[in-house]
Design a protein around this motif. Sequence first.
Motif, PDB file in Angstrom:
ATOM      1  N   VAL A 101      -8.569  -0.226   0.705  1.00  0.00           N
ATOM      2  CA  VAL A 101      -8.287   1.198   1.056  1.00  0.00           C
ATOM      3  C   VAL A 101      -9.475   1.926   0.570  1.00  0.00           C
ATOM      4  O   VAL A 101     -10.268   1.596  -0.481  1.00  0.00           O
ATOM      5  CB  VAL A 101      -6.849   1.674   0.928  1.00  0.00           C
ATOM      6  CG1 VAL A 101      -5.976   1.198   1.634  1.00  0.00           C
ATOM      7  CG2 VAL A 101      -6.760   1.504  -0.651  1.00  0.00           C
ATOM      8  N   LEU A 132       0.969   6.366  -7.193  1.00  0.00           N
ATOM      9  CA  LEU A 132      -0.073   7.120  -7.685  1.00  0.00           C
ATOM     10  C   LEU A 132       0.171   8.623  -7.606  1.00  0.00           C
ATOM     11  O   LEU A 132      -0.461   9.540  -8.100  1.00  0.00           O
ATOM     12  CB  LEU A 132      -1.396   6.776  -6.604  1.00  0.00           C
ATOM     13  CG  LEU A 132      -1.862   5.527  -7.018  1.00  0.00           C
ATOM     14  CD1 LEU A 132      -3.132   5.416  -5.977  1.00  0.00           C
ATOM     15  CD2 LEU A 132      -2.511   5.565  -8.334  1.00  0.00           C
ATOM     16  N   ASN A 133       1.087   8.932  -6.636  1.00  0.00           N
ATOM     17  CA  ASN A 133       1.628  10.273  -6.574  1.00  0.00           C
ATOM     18  C   ASN A 133       2.896  10.880  -7.384  1.00  0.00           C
ATOM     19  O   ASN A 133       3.375  11.728  -7.082  1.00  0.00           O
ATOM     20  CB  ASN A 133       1.724  10.668  -5.121  1.00  0.00           C
ATOM     21  CG  ASN A 133       0.365  10.471  -4.456  1.00  0.00           C
ATOM     22  OD1 ASN A 133      -0.732  10.974  -4.804  1.00  0.00           O
ATOM     23  ND2 ASN A 133       0.241   9.689  -3.327  1.00  0.00           N
ATOM     24  N   ASN A 176       0.830  -1.309   0.002  1.00  0.00           N
ATOM     25  CA  ASN A 176       0.068  -0.016  -0.237  1.00  0.00           C
ATOM     26  C   ASN A 176       0.753   1.234   0.104  1.00  0.00           C
ATOM     27  O   ASN A 176       0.513   2.272  -0.554  1.00  0.00           O
ATOM     28  CB  ASN A 176      -0.976   0.003   1.222  1.00  0.00           C
ATOM     29  CG  ASN A 176      -2.302  -0.684   0.860  1.00  0.00           C
ATOM     30  OD1 ASN A 176      -2.688  -0.442  -0.607  1.00  0.00           O
ATOM     31  ND2 ASN A 176      -3.010  -1.059   1.601  1.00  0.00           N
ATOM     32  N   ASP A 177       2.170   1.240   0.610  1.00  0.00           N
ATOM     33  CA  ASP A 177       2.968   2.440   0.639  1.00  0.00           C
ATOM     34  C   ASP A 177       3.392   2.421  -0.754  1.00  0.00           C
ATOM     35  O   ASP A 177       3.399   3.655  -1.316  1.00  0.00           O
ATOM     36  CB  ASP A 177       4.135   2.197   1.567  1.00  0.00           C
ATOM     37  CG  ASP A 177       3.784   1.951   2.768  1.00  0.00           C
ATOM     38  OD1 ASP A 177       2.586   2.385   3.143  1.00  0.00           O
ATOM     39  OD2 ASP A 177       4.381   1.308   3.644  1.00  0.00           O
ATOM     40  N   ARG A 180       2.129   1.702  -3.460  1.00  0.00           N
ATOM     41  CA  ARG A 180       0.935   2.161  -4.372  1.00  0.00           C
ATOM     42  C   ARG A 180       0.896   3.664  -4.136  1.00  0.00           C
ATOM     43  O   ARG A 180       0.852   4.323  -5.051  1.00  0.00           O
ATOM     44  CB  ARG A 180      -0.489   1.391  -3.848  1.00  0.00           C
ATOM     45  CG  ARG A 180      -1.657   1.915  -4.347  1.00  0.00           C
ATOM     46  CD  ARG A 180      -2.701   1.066  -4.081  1.00  0.00           C
ATOM     47  NE  ARG A 180      -4.033   1.483  -4.495  1.00  0.00           N
ATOM     48  CZ  ARG A 180      -4.730   2.367  -4.092  1.00  0.00           C
ATOM     49  NH1 ARG A 180      -4.373   2.941  -2.819  1.00  0.00           N
ATOM     50  NH2 ARG A 180      -5.597   2.711  -4.708  1.00  0.00           N
ATOM     51  N   GLU A 181       0.904   4.176  -2.863  1.00  0.00           N
ATOM     52  CA  GLU A 181       0.656   5.475  -2.761  1.00  0.00           C
ATOM     53  C   GLU A 181       1.859   6.207  -3.457  1.00  0.00           C
ATOM     54  O   GLU A 181       1.605   7.404  -4.169  1.00  0.00           O
ATOM     55  CB  GLU A 181       0.991   5.704  -1.278  1.00  0.00           C
ATOM     56  CG  GLU A 181      -0.386   5.655  -0.666  1.00  0.00           C
ATOM     57  CD  GLU A 181      -1.563   6.590  -0.847  1.00  0.00           C
ATOM     58  OE1 GLU A 181      -1.223   7.646  -0.926  1.00  0.00           O
ATOM     59  OE2 GLU A 181      -2.700   6.175  -1.280  1.00  0.00           O
ATOM     60  N   THR A 182       3.044   5.784  -3.233  1.00  0.00           N
ATOM     61  CA  THR A 182       4.271   6.606  -4.143  1.00  0.00           C
ATOM     62  C   THR A 182       3.947   6.623  -5.644  1.00  0.00           C
ATOM     63  O   THR A 182       3.918   7.645  -6.460  1.00  0.00           O
ATOM     64  CB  THR A 182       5.328   5.485  -3.804  1.00  0.00           C
ATOM     65  OG1 THR A 182       5.518   5.625  -2.615  1.00  0.00           O
ATOM     66  CG2 THR A 182       6.511   6.477  -4.509  1.00  0.00           C
TER      67      THR A 182
END
Lengths: 346, 521
Positions: B520, B438-439, B431-432, B434-436
């Motif tokens: 999430v 997406l941003n 999930n970390d 994934r965040e990276t």
Amino acid sequence: MSQKQNGDKSVWANPKVRTALLFLSPVIIFLISLCVGRYIIPIPTVFKILSSPFFAIEADWPSIMETVIFNVRLPRLVMVSFVGASLAISGASFQGILKNPLVSSDILGVAYGAGFGAALAILLFPDPTMIQFFAFGFGMLAVGLAYMINSFYKRSSTLILVLSGIIVGAFFSSLISLAKYTADPETKLPEIVFWLLGSFASIRVEDVIQYVPLMVIGIIVLLLLRWRINVLSLDDMQAKSLGLNIKKYQAVIVFFATLITASAVCVSGIISWVGLIVPHIARMIVGPNNSKVLPASVAIGMTYLLVIDDIARTLVANEIPIGVLTGVIGAPFFGYLLLRQRVGWS
Amino acid sequence: MTDKKVYLVIAIIAIAAISVAAYLLLTGETEPETPNTIAVTVTSSPTGAGYVKVDGTAITTPKTFQWEEGSTHTLEATSTATWVSWSDGGSQTHEYTVPASDATITAAFEGQIKVTFDQSGLDTTADEAIVSFTVNGETQTKSYADLPVSTWVDAGTQVSYTIEANVSTTCPGAYFMLTNSESSTTITVDDDTTVTAEYKRTIIDANGGIIDVPDPSTIERIADSWPAHNTIVVMCGYRDALVATATTNTVNPMFQKILPAIETMLTPFNSDGTVNVEELMAENPDIVFVSASGEEAAAAMENSGMTVVRLQFYNFEDMVHTVRLTGWILGEEAFTKALNYVDYFTEVQDNIISTTADLTSSEKIKVLHLVGNSLDPIRIDAGTGLINTWINLCGGDNAAAEIDGNMQTVSLEQILAWNPDLILIGSATANDVRETILNDELWSELDAVKNGKVMANPMGVFDWARYSVEEALNIQWVSHTLYPDLFPDTDIRAETAYFYETYYEYTLSEAEITDILRQVD
């Protein structure tokens, strides 16, 4: 230069042409490298994209191509160039001041020190920013230790310094093994292994901003001191008779050579062979004078590593570790050069 | 006679009859006839099993029956032995009437020797005839369920028999191997003889090696260095037998839930592929499971006298094989559990294959699977291995099909060139990562990122993407994620709860299901 070479009538024999080619080659290879990659972009488009920030060109290409050129290839190629230059010039400097043609840029243990620093940071902190900090710190620490061991001897010689470097290198190499041994095989160990193996695969603009200035400073300082290296490569008595403070200059050169090697190791792990063979290739072309060998090493180092990296990133879809390629391609190439011409050393 | 007289006689007779009937009825109820129980001992000379049948049932003589006096029973002197006489003078098979007092009746046989064939070490998975023997030209073949079996011969008779040296089982790769010195011989019998075929349990491991495994009843302590395989041991009902495991499992939150002891369990298996043998020996494991790639440790453990079973799978066929084999090694009950799981998995798999079979290549979704523990370097799972297997099975195209192997390093440029429709991310840190992604401006050029199709692959007791028994859930999650319209009935939350209940014997809370699916907002 051998007699046979002097008799050569080809254009290559003209020293001016040779020098021009030598310093043009990184530029040419850099431009060619920008055109090749796994994402196929037509060559005219590459140059249109490159000139688009400066000229008003209508963007008839998808934005993804711009990302590939500006955010992926350009930072990577800049980084590769400067890592190649750094490893080559520090190798040439060490060979000069240590009066030994077999030493390389990491002779004083900087690579193993940095490797251990990185492994330690991976084990201790979840935050990856600490990795580069630790790697750099331990790389410098390793060389400092080697220098300290050397200074324990009243009559310190370059041989003692080389041996000190080997001792420190062996010590940190064992510590790396210990760190790998205690690492979690599923999570931490692959990270350590990948850091040690090194890769240009994920170089970004931020990495370039972080490391290239250090490398540029180191390279400029070494280039400015290239005459001193020439003097230091004489034997100590001769150098002293010229009125130079040998120890002071040696320490300054070792510091900056270490600074740029440590930066290179932080970027791409331990890349073998570049710091060893590039100075020899330079010597074959420009002769043994260090004031010429150092700038030539910069140019050849850039060209050489750019070519190797082109192969690493384009040959197959998965990245070939560059440290493997420099050995696999570098060693036979060096052997071939040895057969054609005696490697110069004086 | 007058009519009155006739009526009187009839009335008297009727009264008498009613009285008698009433008397009989009354005495029948109040004083029921108690049958006289007689102890009759049926025996033979010589005594033993198989000589006599009583009322059609073979008995072991001597045997005492409690029979009613006067009842009759069929006594039969079994024909395989040479019968001489019954002590009551009856024929070989005759009706015997129980006398008024306790009695013993003996069947006499003359010069007969009993030859018995028996086995040890087999179980119901034995899938072949075990023994065939020839007496007086007549050959009989017996399988596991028939044993032990006896036959009677005259003294000095030659009996030749053949015992199956290598009994295959209903589990592929598992065998019973004969440990007797001879599997085929002719004996001359002068005394009662029992031939026992003694078998050991043997499997063929992932390297093709023939490995003797201990009897399941003796397996109480298990060491398992292959992280994913630990889930198979749990599924087979042996979680409490685990005494040593891999570090990965000890830190997995769900594994800690289904087996709290895992957190502090011994982890003698080192990251460099070696093993701390002495530490492991102190735990005294009865069996050690390793993946076939851990040869150095396996050899070291074998040298210390441990039973080491090397297993490996890179596709579902081999996964099913590994599950069955593990179950068989752990015994009949575990084997049944393994077969139940294999049935479930196969049904799920077949359903997905048949549903995605009609997808045309233009309809197929291009999937990229990131290893996910880091983006520096970027590592992906390429065109071989289990992840590639399930991407294809679920009707996807592996974006990285052109290269081979799991966990390959690629450049971001290569990913931009592949331009996947969907990015799945493995590892605990998915999930970390994934965040990276997406941003990140660089990744934003990808169709998958533009369309928000970047997902963390679920992780339960093990990473669903890789190797564990939870593959059965993973292929349901992936196929539904790829083609929600093709799999409208998939309720992955309910299926996950069912799976954990059935195969891990653990009841998941709603929060735990959310954690596993890494959902999430």
